[in-house]
Design a protein around this motif. Structure first.
Motif, PDB file in Angstrom:
ATOM      1  N   GLY A   1     -18.457 -17.667 -35.183  1.00 47.31           N
ATOM      2  CA  GLY A   1     -17.745 -17.706 -36.459  1.00 47.31           C
ATOM      3  C   GLY A   1     -16.674 -18.770 -36.397  1.00 47.31           C
ATOM      4  N   ARG A   2     -15.824 -18.801 -37.413  1.00 47.98           N
ATOM      5  CA  ARG A   2     -14.754 -19.800 -37.426  1.00 47.98           C
ATOM      6  C   ARG A   2     -13.393 -19.173 -37.678  1.00 47.98           C
ATOM      7  N   THR A   3     -12.371 -19.793 -37.091  1.00 47.94           N
ATOM      8  CA  THR A   3     -10.995 -19.393 -37.370  1.00 47.94           C
ATOM      9  C   THR A   3     -10.598 -19.978 -38.727  1.00 47.94           C
ATOM     10  N   ASP A   4      -9.476 -19.554 -39.253  1.00 45.54           N
ATOM     11  CA  ASP A   4      -9.111 -20.095 -40.567  1.00 45.54           C
ATOM     12  C   ASP A   4      -8.626 -21.538 -40.460  1.00 45.54           C
ATOM     13  N   ASP A   5      -8.389 -22.034 -39.247  1.00 50.61           N
ATOM     14  CA  ASP A   5      -8.141 -23.479 -39.140  1.00 50.61           C
ATOM     15  C   ASP A   5      -9.380 -24.208 -38.606  1.00 50.61           C
ATOM     16  N   ASN A   6     -10.528 -23.577 -38.825  1.00 46.74           N
ATOM     17  CA  ASN A   6     -11.814 -24.265 -38.694  1.00 46.74           C
ATOM     18  C   ASN A   6     -12.266 -24.594 -37.276  1.00 46.74           C
ATOM     19  N   TRP A   7     -11.898 -23.769 -36.322  1.00 48.70           N
ATOM     20  CA  TRP A   7     -12.491 -23.918 -34.987  1.00 48.70           C
ATOM     21  C   TRP A   7     -13.636 -22.931 -34.856  1.00 48.70           C
ATOM     22  N   VAL A   8     -14.716 -23.386 -34.240  1.00 49.64           N
ATOM     23  CA  VAL A   8     -15.832 -22.485 -33.975  1.00 49.64           C
ATOM     24  C   VAL A   8     -15.470 -21.600 -32.788  1.00 49.64           C
ATOM     25  N   VAL A   9     -15.680 -20.290 -32.941  1.00 50.67           N
ATOM     26  CA  VAL A   9     -15.420 -19.341 -31.853  1.00 50.67           C
ATOM     27  C   VAL A   9     -16.722 -18.614 -31.530  1.00 50.67           C
ATOM     28  N   ASN A  10     -17.148 -18.660 -30.282  1.00 51.89           N
ATOM     29  CA  ASN A  10     -18.270 -17.834 -29.838  1.00 51.89           C
ATOM     30  C   ASN A  10     -17.676 -16.650 -29.110  1.00 51.89           C
ATOM     31  N   PHE A  11     -18.137 -15.462 -29.448  1.00 55.75           N
ATOM     32  CA  PHE A  11     -17.447 -14.295 -28.886  1.00 55.75           C
ATOM     33  C   PHE A  11     -18.366 -13.102 -28.675  1.00 55.75           C
ATOM     34  N   VAL A  12     -17.909 -12.272 -27.748  1.00 54.28           N
ATOM     35  CA  VAL A  12     -18.611 -11.034 -27.463  1.00 54.28           C
ATOM     36  C   VAL A  12     -18.229 -10.035 -28.550  1.00 54.28           C
ATOM     37  N   GLY A  13     -19.222  -9.424 -29.153  1.00 51.22           N
ATOM     38  CA  GLY A  13     -18.925  -8.467 -30.215  1.00 51.22           C
ATOM     39  C   GLY A  13     -20.185  -7.720 -30.607  1.00 51.22           C
ATOM     40  N   ASP A  14     -20.048  -6.808 -31.530  1.00 47.38           N
ATOM     41  CA  ASP A  14     -21.162  -5.976 -31.972  1.00 47.38           C
ATOM     42  C   ASP A  14     -22.134  -6.810 -32.809  1.00 47.38           C
ATOM     43  N   LEU A  15     -23.361  -6.964 -32.293  1.00 45.39           N
ATOM     44  CA  LEU A  15     -24.330  -7.834 -32.976  1.00 45.39           C
ATOM     45  C   LEU A  15     -24.726  -7.291 -34.350  1.00 45.39           C
ATOM     46  N   ALA A  16     -24.375  -6.033 -34.604  1.00 46.81           N
ATOM     47  CA  ALA A  16     -24.698  -5.445 -35.907  1.00 46.81           C
ATOM     48  C   ALA A  16     -23.609  -5.720 -36.953  1.00 46.81           C
ATOM     49  N   THR A  17     -22.562  -6.461 -36.562  1.00 39.08           N
ATOM     50  CA  THR A  17     -21.492  -6.793 -37.509  1.00 39.08           C
ATOM     51  C   THR A  17     -22.079  -7.511 -38.727  1.00 39.08           C
ATOM     52  N   PRO A  18     -21.763  -7.041 -39.941  1.00 36.42           N
ATOM     53  CA  PRO A  18     -22.302  -7.739 -41.110  1.00 36.42           C
ATOM     54  C   PRO A  18     -21.820  -9.196 -41.166  1.00 36.42           C
ATOM     55  N   LEU A  19     -22.728 -10.103 -41.495  1.00 34.37           N
ATOM     56  CA  LEU A  19     -22.349 -11.509 -41.614  1.00 34.37           C
ATOM     57  C   LEU A  19     -21.331 -11.648 -42.737  1.00 34.37           C
TER      58      LEU A  19
ATOM     59  N   GLN B   1     -13.495 -24.185 -24.727  1.00 35.83           N
ATOM     60  CA  GLN B   1     -14.614 -24.985 -24.241  1.00 35.83           C
ATOM     61  C   GLN B   1     -14.503 -26.402 -24.785  1.00 35.83           C
ATOM     62  N   HIS B   2     -15.588 -27.168 -24.688  1.00 37.66           N
ATOM     63  CA  HIS B   2     -15.458 -28.581 -25.032  1.00 37.66           C
ATOM     64  C   HIS B   2     -14.974 -28.811 -26.474  1.00 37.66           C
ATOM     65  N   HIS B   3     -15.725 -28.217 -27.429  1.00 35.23           N
ATOM     66  CA  HIS B   3     -15.297 -28.352 -28.826  1.00 35.23           C
ATOM     67  C   HIS B   3     -14.975 -27.002 -29.445  1.00 35.23           C
ATOM     68  N   THR B   4     -15.167 -25.939 -28.695  1.00 35.46           N
ATOM     69  CA  THR B   4     -15.123 -24.608 -29.298  1.00 35.46           C
ATOM     70  C   THR B   4     -14.254 -23.657 -28.475  1.00 35.46           C
ATOM     71  N   LEU B   5     -14.058 -22.460 -29.031  1.00 36.15           N
ATOM     72  CA  LEU B   5     -13.302 -21.421 -28.324  1.00 36.15           C
ATOM     73  C   LEU B   5     -14.244 -20.282 -27.969  1.00 36.15           C
ATOM     74  N   ARG B   6     -13.842 -19.480 -26.983  1.00 32.69           N
ATOM     75  CA  ARG B   6     -14.631 -18.353 -26.554  1.00 32.69           C
ATOM     76  C   ARG B   6     -13.744 -17.128 -26.497  1.00 32.69           C
ATOM     77  N   GLY B   7     -14.277 -15.982 -26.895  1.00 31.59           N
ATOM     78  CA  GLY B   7     -13.408 -14.812 -26.870  1.00 31.59           C
ATOM     79  C   GLY B   7     -14.166 -13.518 -27.010  1.00 31.59           C
ATOM     80  N   GLU B   8     -13.426 -12.479 -27.374  1.00 30.52           N
ATOM     81  CA  GLU B   8     -14.001 -11.136 -27.477  1.00 30.52           C
ATOM     82  C   GLU B   8     -13.407 -10.438 -28.680  1.00 30.52           C
ATOM     83  N   ALA B   9     -14.275  -9.797 -29.468  1.00 27.60           N
ATOM     84  CA  ALA B   9     -13.796  -9.091 -30.653  1.00 27.60           C
ATOM     85  C   ALA B   9     -12.916  -7.934 -30.221  1.00 27.60           C
TER      86      ALA B   9
END
Ligand code: 5AD
Length: 431
Positions: A392-410, A422-430
């Motif tokens: 997903g993206r932060t409100d200042d437009n960085w892509v974040v890849n994160f551990v979370g519930d795959l059933a989360t509604p898009l 990471q190189h162009h992105t952030l990594r985290g956990e819901a």
């Protein structure tokens, strides 16, 4: 039998959206999309001519399609900016092409499909926006054009030739399209225009800031972005709209092109280095944590080492989060051709790599600064690189890849703790 189409897209978001519009109107005509060109009855190349390289690609692709045309019942169409720029010449160089259609004619695909017109490169007065037929590939996001064309005449740029003069869409048309997009589940809206902030409603005179506020106020718009702004047209109304709406992304792409006033004048960018810095200051004062991104051209005719150092210095001062840089590429018919030859290739290459090295460091520092913070992230879907994670993206437009519930509604908003840059992105956990 159902007819099938295959479409290939280069270039900017405008082209992406034009392809979505083309796909949508083909589907309404009963065509089915295929991912394999050899299975298609219609092949569309939606092309880009912003730099020489992009343009070359088209002709090599056409070369490869020649054989296919001999074997299959297939129509080949060249669309987009190379089509607009080269017109008839494409048919001369590649006679196996069936038609050529410019960006202004996307709403009139019937003319070329039927064989009535082989070269459609006029700009119809009535540029049709049949927005209900746009085939949007994303379940969460909608691209929406608010203004087409460009009236700035930057001396390096082909866009005024390929996309014509500015035409803004009526205010209420835009709002209607946003509402329809939201109703179809797209909670993220991106407004598009070559010079998006030059928007002015043709009937009411409402400006870009007023439109931004009105779109942000529509129920269900979780996030609003826009692309691309011209520095000389930034005004207080636009800044206030961004400041006052928490659903407007704190991200601004503001192409500077050069940090040297001398080069900017030759580019006809309509601002000086000082003026640009002042605009950045005004925006930062209103929206302190804003993420600025920019475009830079290196090796513009006559760019000296000193001019280039001014560009590096400006990048260092502004600390852009994202930066796109290109070697100057002479475009047919543009005024910069008369200014002089481009800077020697080897020098331009070397400048480009110094610039990227500087920016890498700045970007790294910025990404590292998010570590440990919990940021609101709009969920777009599974991560492209690792489908066991969400993206997903932060409100200042960085892509974040994160551990979370795959059933989360898009399209939902989650708090995500950032644990890695990471190189162009952030990594985290819901959370
Ligand atoms: N050569 C190199 N880069 C160019 N751009 C536009 N025209 C040219 C050109 N002739 C870059 C600008 C613009 C971005 C979309 O492409 O930086 O902002």
């Amino acid at each position: 039998m159902t007819r099938t189409f295959y479409i290939e897209t280069w270039g900017c978001q405008m082209n992406d959206l034009d392809s979505q519009r083309l796909a949508g109107s083909l589907k309404l005509r009963g065509y089915r999309r295929v991912d394999d060109e050899s299975q298609a009855n219609l092949i569309l190349l939606n092309t880009c001519s912003i730099r020489d390289k992009a343009e070359h690609k088209v002709f090599s692709r056409l070369g490869a399609l020649r054989e296919l045309k001999r074997r299959n019942d297939v129509q080949i169409g060249v669309c987009g900016c190379v089509a607009q720029q080269e017109g008839e010449t494409i048919l001369e160089r590649a006679p196996w092409v069936d038609f050529v259609m410019g960006p202004g004619n996307v709403g009139y695909i019937e003319d070329v499909l039927s064989g009535r017109t082989r070269v459609a490169t006029n700009f119809p007065e009535d540029r049709r926006y049949d927005f209900l037929s746009v085939d949007r590939p994303s379940a969460t996001k909608a691209l929406i054009t608010i203004i087409e064309g460009c009236n700035k005449n930057c001396t390096f740029c082909i866009v005024p030739t390929t996309r014509g003069r500015e035409i803004s869409r009526p205010f209420h048309d835009v709002l209607a399209e946003v509402r329809a997009a939201v109703e179809s589940g797209r909670s993220e809206i991106e407004l598009l225009g070559q010079t998006v902030n030059a928007y002015i409603c043709p009937t009411s005179g409402r400006d870009f800031g007023t439109l931004l506020s009105a779109v942000a106020d529509i129920h269900g718009v979780a996030r609003l972005r826009f692309m691309t702004s011209h520095p000389a047209v930034v005004n207080d109304n636009m800044i206030a709209a961004m400041r006052d709406h928490s659903n407007i992304s704190r991200y601004l792409h503001l192409p500077v092109q050069s940090g040297s006033s001398r080069v900017l004048r030759r580019m006809k960018r309509l601002y000086t280095r000082e003026k640009y810095l002042e605009i950045i200051d005004r925006i930062r004062t209103a929206i302190p944590e804003i993420h600025f991104s920019t475009d830079v051209i290196v090796g513009f005719p006559g760019e000296s080492e000193n001019d280039f150092l001014e560009t590096l210095d400006l990048i260092e001062q502004i600390r852009y989060g994202s930066l796109f840089a290109f070697k100057y590429s002479p475009r047919p018919g543009t005024p910069s051709l008369k200014i002089g030859p481009p800077v020697q290739e080897a020098i331009a290459d070397e400048r480009l790599s110094r610039l990227f090295a500087l920016h890498e460091r700045i970007k790294r520092e910025r990404l590292e600064s998010y570590r440990g913070r919990v940021l609101p992230v709009l969920v777009e879907g599974p991560s492209r690189h690792d489908p066991s994670m969400l993206s997903g993206r932060t409100d200042d437009n960085w892509v974040v890849n994160f551990v979370g519930d795959l059933a989360t509604p898009l399209g939902s908003m989650l708090g995500v703790r950032i644990d890695q840059a990471q190189h162009h992105t952030l990594r985290g956990e819901a959370m």
